[in-house]
Design an enzyme around this catalytic site. Structure first.
Site, short mmCIF file in Angstrom:
data_model
loop_
_atom_site.label_atom_id
_atom_site.label_comp_id
_atom_site.label_asym_id
_atom_site.label_seq_id
_atom_site.Cartn_x
_atom_site.Cartn_y
_atom_site.Cartn_z
N GLN A 103 0.83 -1.21 0.00
CA GLN A 103 0.00 0.00 0.00
C GLN A 103 0.87 1.26 0.00
O GLN A 103 0.50 2.28 0.59
CB GLN A 103 -0.95 -0.01 1.20
CG GLN A 103 -2.14 -0.94 1.02
CD GLN A 103 -3.03 -0.51 -0.15
OE1 GLN A 103 -3.21 0.68 -0.41
NE2 GLN A 103 -3.59 -1.48 -0.86
N SER A 104 2.02 1.18 -0.62
CA SER A 104 2.96 2.31 -0.64
C SER A 104 2.34 3.57 -1.27
O SER A 104 1.86 3.53 -2.41
CB SER A 104 4.20 1.90 -1.43
OG SER A 104 4.99 3.03 -1.73
N ASN A 105 2.41 4.67 -0.54
CA ASN A 105 1.98 5.95 -1.10
C ASN A 105 3.02 6.46 -2.09
O ASN A 105 2.69 7.13 -3.07
CB ASN A 105 1.79 6.96 0.03
CG ASN A 105 0.70 6.53 0.99
OD1 ASN A 105 -0.44 6.31 0.60
ND2 ASN A 105 1.05 6.37 2.26
#
Ligand SMILES: *Cc1c(COP(=O)(O)O)cnc(C)c1O
Length: 341
Positions: A83-85
């Site tokens: 879920q890396s921004n």
């Protein structure tokens, strides 16, 4: 002072891809402050850096992608959590500049690879996504270098973005943000004693601490870790700060004793919900109409709330909370995890 001018000159000379509408707003959070019976709280809204749904990675990537393009690179390899921004924003910024984007994302066995939240957006932006399941999740082995090699074999010129974008270029984003915040506060004659911020890879915190020391701000920076131990971060951040101070010719470099880092709000680990984080997300949504995220800003806000409860901050104090964004990850959580039934 002469050296600060030299640092400014070096930072202004860096290539930069401007996509963020700056300055981001600085807002009073008076209903939150009242609900917590605590200090005057202001939000520095870096969740509103705008591009690709915003967040702190936009300021870092303006310099990182700027530098990649200036060096003639035509593709990006970016690593991070599922879920890396960073991955989401780099995917979008790469496309905006016509770069091919490859994401190498690490999860833990059993973690869903259903394209939701940031992962959905990565795919919409047309990035190619490789997922790797290991414990711990940051063990990418040779996967990042392999992805770069594969691009080179196809005749591309890939730029490997450092984890979290925490190179001196990325840190420059938060040196500039320090000046932006100082100007906003000066205009309103506000002199906070503390700035709260989450710590992941630590680049944002490093830029803010280096900025606070060298631009002589009224505030000290408190970092709330969302994954690593304080011991690890003290060493790692002192080294990153020294490298950035050297790159930009700053006169002051923070040593470990200048760093204020908390690691008691991580809970079971990176991305795992805690009771405190759930409470922080809910209180801020209901008092201010502002969304925090479960991985970073929720945990940092809980750190601030706990400091108020423990009497470390009182009504006479003024603090700024740097909202780093991250709320697209909300859509990857089960409602019950967020306390919604
Ligand atoms: C990456 C990230 C952070 C942490 O920033 P670092 O510079 O890696 O410490 C905090 N909040 C959000 C929303 C992020 O995406």
């Amino acid at each position: 002072m002469v050296q600060e001018t030299e640092a400014d000159r070096r930072i202004q000379a860096l290539p930069r891809t401007r996509v963020a509408p700056l300055p981001t707003p600085l807002e009073e959070a008076s209903r939150l402050s009242e609900a917590l019976g605590g200090p005057r709280i202001l939000f520095k809204r870096d969740d509103l850096t705008g591009f690709a749904l915003g967040g702190n990675k936009v300021r870092k990537l303006e310099f990182i992608v700027g530098s990649a393009v200036a060096r003639g690179m035509d593709s990006l390899v970016v690593s991070g959590g599922l879920q890396s921004n960073m991955a989401r924003i780099a995917a979008a910024m790469g496309r905006r500049l016509g770069l091919e984007v490859v994401l190498v994302l690490g999860g833990e066995p059993g973690e869903s690879r259903k394209p939701v939240g940031n992962l959905l957006l990565d795919r919409l932006y047309g990035a190619s996504v490789q997922t790797i399941y290991t414990v711990p999740r940051w063990e990418f082995g040779t996967a990042v270098e392999d992805a770069a090699e594969e691009l080179r074999r196809r005749g591309r010129r890939p730029y490997v973005v450092p984890l979290g974008g925490s190179s001196p270029e990325g840190i420059a984003g938060y040196l500039e943000a320090t000046k932006e915040l100082a100007a906003q506060l000066a205009q309103r004659s506000i002199t906070p004693s503390r700035l709260y911020v989450p710590i992941g890879s630590g680049g944002t915190y490093t830029g803010l601490v280096l900025g606070a020391m060298n631009y002589r701000t009224s505030w000290q920076v408190t970092g709330v870790s969302v994954s690593r131990t304080r011991e690890y971060l003290l060493e790692h951040i002192a080294a990153a700060a020294a490298a950035a101070a050297d790159a930009f010719a700053f006169s002051k470099t923070p040593g470990s004793s200048d760093l204020c880092i908390e690691d008691s709000y991580v809970g079971p680990g990176y991305g795992s919900m805690t009771e405190g984080c759930r409470e922080a997300i809910s209180v801020v949504a209901r008092t201010e109409g502002v969304l925090l995220d479960p991985v970073y800003s929720g945990k940092a806000m809980y750190g601030l709330m706990d400091h108020i409860r423990r009497g470390l901050l009182g009504r006479q104090d003024t603090v700024v909370f740097l909202h780093t964004g991250g709320w697209p990850a909300l859509f990857a959580y089960e409602p019950a995890t967020l306390g919604v039934d």
